[in-house]
Design an enzyme around this catalytic site. Sequence first.
Site, PDB file in Angstrom:
ATOM      1  N   GLU A   1      62.645  13.460  37.168  1.00 48.94           N
ATOM      2  CA  GLU A   1      63.750  14.405  37.251  1.00 48.94           C
ATOM      3  C   GLU A   1      65.046  13.837  37.836  1.00 48.94           C
ATOM      4  O   GLU A   1      66.122  14.240  37.423  1.00 48.94           O
ATOM      5  CB  GLU A   1      63.307  15.609  38.104  1.00 48.94           C
ATOM      6  CG  GLU A   1      62.177  16.428  37.505  1.00 48.94           C
ATOM      7  CD  GLU A   1      62.608  17.157  36.248  1.00 48.94           C
ATOM      8  OE1 GLU A   1      63.747  17.663  36.200  1.00 48.94           O
ATOM      9  OE2 GLU A   1      61.801  17.220  35.303  1.00 48.94           O
TER      10      GLU A   1
ATOM     11  N   SER B   1      19.556  67.035  48.740  1.00 46.43           N
ATOM     12  CA  SER B   1      18.851  67.054  50.033  1.00 46.43           C
ATOM     13  C   SER B   1      19.440  66.103  51.057  1.00 46.43           C
ATOM     14  O   SER B   1      19.075  66.169  52.242  1.00 46.43           O
ATOM     15  CB  SER B   1      17.371  66.717  49.813  1.00 46.43           C
ATOM     16  OG  SER B   1      16.754  67.712  49.024  1.00 46.43           O
TER      17      SER B   1
END
Length: 800
Positions: free
Chosen positions: A45, A464
């Site tokens: 770069e 229950s």
Amino acid sequence: MEYQIPLRIYTSDHKLIAEYGEKRREPITYEEVPEPFIQAVLAAEDERFFEHPGVDPKGLLRAAVELLRYQEIRSGGSTITMQVARNFFLDREQRFLRKFNEIVLAIQIERILEKEEILELYLNKIYLGHRAYGAEAAAQVYYGESIKDLSLPQWAMIAGLPKAPSAYNPITNPERARQRRNWILFRMEETGAIDSEQRKQAQAAPVTARYHAARPEVEGAYMGEVARVLAEDLVEPDLYTEGLRIITTLNSKRQNAAVTALRQGLHAYDERHGWRGPLARIDAGELPELGWPAERDTEAAPDTDQPEPEMAQEKEPDLLDELDEDLAAWVERFKDQADFGPLRTAAVTAVRDRQAAALLRDGKQVVLDWDAIRWARPALNKGYVGEAPQTAADVLAPGDVVYVRPDGGGEDDPSWRLAQLPVAQSALISLNPDTGAVEAMQGGYSFYASKFNRALQARRQAGSVFKPFIYTAALESGFTPATIINDAPLVFDDDKLKDAWRPTGASDRFYGPTRLREALYRSLNLVSIRILRQVGISQAMNTLDRFGLPTKRFQRDLSLALGSASVTPLEIARAYSVFANGGYRVDPWFIERIEDKDGKVLWKAPRVERCEAPCAVVTADSEVAAEPETDEDGKPIQPPPTMAPRVIDENTAWLMHSILQDVVKRGTGSDARRLGRSDLAGKTGTTNDQVDAWFSGYSPELVATVWVGFDNPASLGNGEYGGRAALPTWIDYMGVALEGVEEVQPPQPPGVVSVRIDPDSGLQARPENEAAIFEYFREDNVPELEAPHSGDGRSPEQIF
């Protein structure tokens, strides 16, 4: 200059659950970046980065010459500093004004920041494909490793991405990426960063990049979503871009156990109810013949490290290019079929007498043996199943697209079992009974398949599992564990009812006069109704209120005794925590703290403090919160303490714990005895026609509630009671969750005494009564001494 860092959510032991945000970024410092990678980036770069003042005249001159020659912009001549200026402050449109602004900003940045600081910004900001922003994120996406642990060819590969992340992507364009990598290696040799031999070895290396999604360490997507939503109201910063960390209350070991147990329970239920057939069928006659896996010499595709879909943030790139032509032709036909949890899509390629060969989507060929297939009796209407298969061909044929799941073997080479996505659903939630912290939560088989969190959102009839709260009201109203109630038929005529109500039990058997303790561990419906009639609806509602149950939603009638109330698993777990902790009601909570990206605490969960009801209201000005922890601006980061009031006295709590232990020792929850612990207690629950199945239970250290049912209520099938459909999941979970946890027996309170009673009458036994058993009572509520040579000593009220 701020990076956009995703929100991350963790367990209490700092294992990743989920990640939210458009950008995957892991900021690192300049010192953490390997020198060879820096050299690769500079070679690709900006070779003169450490020499120019932010703008490189040579690069700009080259770009100008190209513009004059080709009448279009071929390269921008941008330095790394100019790219930092563009990425942080400008757009990417190629205009001369933007380029001018880049130059001005770059010169200003160079005046303010050191070169190393600029390069650090660049390496953390750049987009490198597949949602990866920055070098560290790219290393994890493409190689599943930190940038510091990569090799020279891998560093060069990543360094080649900033120019064009799509064009030079090593996953989607491996050949172009390889060419770009090799050019960068050549440039590194030119700059003196590497020698010729290093370049040649690196250029000869294969392209090893594979897609690695952000893989959570713990599957907890349901908790991740809860934490995300709650955090929106707790902190001010933007949740999804500022790198916040949410530390939840989940325990990773227990959460993993919850997920595994819930899925295993659903698969066990699903297999009991038969094989519904393949997901799809493809024409095997149009495809290459693959032969039996052991006879095929072609290697499968390399391991893709594929995560479970509900963990992933995006789909994995297409892998067909990595398979040989024959395998790719098969995979192409079923590759879009979704996977869920441990289920993997496979196509049946060949069938033998009692074996079948199948091809997974990643190109791996596996064999299903007879034990993996034989369960698949055909599913019939109304929950019935057909005849057991005799051969693999009775179940499968080449071209069938099916699910398979790991079933034993090692992680790297598991054995596989024929499977299907369960049609029933389940939820499991587990709390610390002392604090209310949610330590495990799974709201369904798969978050990816259904985001509906049944642990928190599904209101289902309790059955229950609700009875212990009615029995608590009875103990508070003067009943004892030895009180005799008649288990006999009841008929209720009411003008508001079309027909008379004739409540029944799980079977046609009636036990007659029964002690209260025995009635609960046998889960006798008619006894529960008689108890509620004597206690009264108003008194029972008062007790239910104190447990924190949502009584405003409940019908005020005797069906309450049978669990007609609709509740969520979280509400049941919270109520059972009262039994586990000796009588205190705790509020469930999900988040321990929220931190910013630097570890600064932005919010912390309040302390939990027990108090004897009624509790004083605690405010920020109260003495107990006189010195709250604050942030730099003086704002409190920890709310005032949360009060856990005593809602039932210690004697009642201990007696109910003793009775609920009998449910495990000798009642409907007796399968839990295989855990080999003496400190477990709980209660099964099943509603009419087996529509909902429950088990809620605990040790004094941990509470867990399991629910099983269909999202659209329907019968689970004959025999699918709580003890069969829900309890096995609870056992599998608690077996892991309680590993290393010492057994704890709550001490008997001073106000409770042990007395010998006659088991038939419930009265205090005489010394000569050889059938006498021990029972516990409040010391002010010990039964009378049985009369010598009398009848059973019971009053009509006790019997009826």
